[in-house]
Enzyme design. Structure first.
Site, PDB file in Angstrom:
ATOM      1  N   ALA A  64       0.871  -1.177   0.000  1.00 33.11           N
ATOM      2  CA  ALA A  64       0.000   0.000   0.000  1.00 33.11           C
ATOM      3  C   ALA A  64       0.905   1.223   0.000  1.00 33.11           C
ATOM      4  O   ALA A  64       2.062   1.158   0.425  1.00 33.11           O
ATOM      5  CB  ALA A  64      -0.894  -0.020   1.232  1.00 33.11           C
ATOM      6  N   GLY A 109       0.775  -4.977   0.989  1.00 34.21           N
ATOM      7  CA  GLY A 109      -0.461  -5.074   0.203  1.00 34.21           C
ATOM      8  C   GLY A 109      -0.271  -5.793  -1.122  1.00 34.21           C
ATOM      9  O   GLY A 109      -1.244  -6.324  -1.682  1.00 34.21           O
ATOM     10  N   GLU A 112      -0.564  -9.372  -0.253  1.00 34.37           N
ATOM     11  CA  GLU A 112      -1.985  -9.597   0.064  1.00 34.37           C
ATOM     12  C   GLU A 112      -2.839  -9.644  -1.204  1.00 34.37           C
ATOM     13  O   GLU A 112      -3.780 -10.412  -1.310  1.00 34.37           O
ATOM     14  CB  GLU A 112      -2.469  -8.489   1.019  1.00 34.37           C
ATOM     15  CG  GLU A 112      -1.795  -8.586   2.386  1.00 34.37           C
ATOM     16  CD  GLU A 112      -2.069  -7.365   3.261  1.00 34.37           C
ATOM     17  OE1 GLU A 112      -1.691  -6.249   2.860  1.00 34.37           O
ATOM     18  OE2 GLU A 112      -2.651  -7.524   4.346  1.00 34.37           O
ATOM     19  N   GLU A 132       4.905  -4.983   7.323  1.00 34.14           N
ATOM     20  CA  GLU A 132       4.145  -3.912   7.976  1.00 34.14           C
ATOM     21  C   GLU A 132       4.581  -3.591   9.395  1.00 34.14           C
ATOM     22  O   GLU A 132       4.566  -2.422   9.804  1.00 34.14           O
ATOM     23  CB  GLU A 132       2.641  -4.260   7.985  1.00 34.14           C
ATOM     24  CG  GLU A 132       1.943  -4.115   6.649  1.00 34.14           C
ATOM     25  CD  GLU A 132       1.982  -5.365   5.797  1.00 34.14           C
ATOM     26  OE1 GLU A 132       2.793  -6.265   6.104  1.00 34.14           O
ATOM     27  OE2 GLU A 132       1.209  -5.466   4.838  1.00 34.14           O
TER      28      GLU A 132
END
Ligand code: CO8
Length: 258
Positions: A64, A109, A112, A132
């Protein structure tokens, strides 16, 4: 039509490329919005497989967008996480299969996103990880959910707590990816698999996807009953009639998806 998505169609295969080269294809709100819109309008009757990849030879998706997340408060963080998780869930529940062709970094992300796809094929230079906790957050696009389901709790905890990135060979060994191929062959190999899928009865492939996804969260009795019902529903299709007739007559079937 999209700023950060490149779309290509090859017969019954759709290829979707996330393209934000300046940030190694990091996911910001704009990209999540485009991805959600693309999935909402995706025609699973027309396409029999979707291949998802990242632009360039370095990165699938580097996570992200950290610059967008840096100033969020708790409520905004939850909303951003929810937004990404919703889009990824739409990808996971898309009726037709999705292959992630992971062409480099799949971090945070990005890992993911790959995990929300049905099958992951990666290039030999790919790197996976959930870094993260090194940023003071946790995987927030369903990474704690899907990583543990895919590779088991112990391995997921080791990767998430340490934030360690792993190379393609280790990703293969622990079952995070299903195949590792030379970078130059990645799209060809992903398309080869996509074409194999597309040659099969599309409604049966979709039913198999639905069963595997839905039954995962059921107890054995309900899961078996769900599969029996889906199995039965295949016999209401022309594809089943034609597929079995072709076999018995030693011919080949061009499935119509009816
Ligand atoms: N967000 C924003 N920008 C990024 C990101 C990212 N995730 N990744 C890379 N970039 C940018 C860099 O800032 C750099 O920009 P600039 O050229 O302007 O300085 C450019 O991309 C190129 O990157 P590098 O120069 O760092 O390239 P390197 O080859 O040296 O390194 C790495 C590549 C290892 C991939 C490195 O860029 C990196 O570590 N990136 C961050 C990886 C990361 O930590 N990802 C996880 C992010 S957190 C996350 O995904 C959480 C998901 C759940 C969200 C829940 C919401 C609350």
């Amino acid at each position: 039509m999209y700023e950060h998505l490149k779309i290509e169609e090859r017969g019954a295969i759709a290829i979707l490329t996330i393209s934000a080269p300046k940030s190694l294809n990091a996911l910001n709100s704009a990209i999540l919005g485009e991805l959600g819109d693309y999935l909402d309008n995706f025609d699973s009757n027309r396409f029999r497989c979707l291949v998802l990849t990242g632009d360039g030879e370095k990165s699938f998706v580097a996570g992200a967008d950290i610059s967008e997340m840096a100033a969020l408060n708790a409520a905004q963080g939850e909303a951003f996480g929810r937004r990404g998780a919703d889009v990824f869930r739409r990808l996971e529940t898309l009726p037709c299969p999705v292959i992630a062709a992971v062409n480099g970094f799949a971090l945070g992300g990005g890992c993911e996103l790959a995990m929300a796809c049905d099958i992951r094929i990666c290039s030999d230079n790919a790197k996976f990880g959930q870094p993260e906790v090194g940023l003071g957050i946790i995987p927030g696009f369903s990474g704690t959910v899907r990583l543990a389901r895919l590779i088991g709790q112990g391995m997921a905890k080791m990767l998430i707590y340490s934030g360690r990135a792993i190379k393609s060979d280790e990703a293969l060994r622990i079952g995070l990816v299903q195949a590792v191929v030379p970078q130059a062959e990645l799209m060809d190999r992903a398309l080869e698999l996509a074409n194999q899928i597309a040659a099969n009865a599309p409604l049966a492939v979709q039913a198999a996807k639905l069963c595997i996804n839905v039954e995962y969260d059921m107890d054995a009795e309900n899961a078996i009953a769900f599969e029996s019902k889906a199995f039965g529903s295949c016999f209401a299709t022309d594809d089943q009639k034609q597929g079995m007739r072709a076999f018995l007559e030693k011919g080949k079937c061009e499935f119509q998806g009816k």
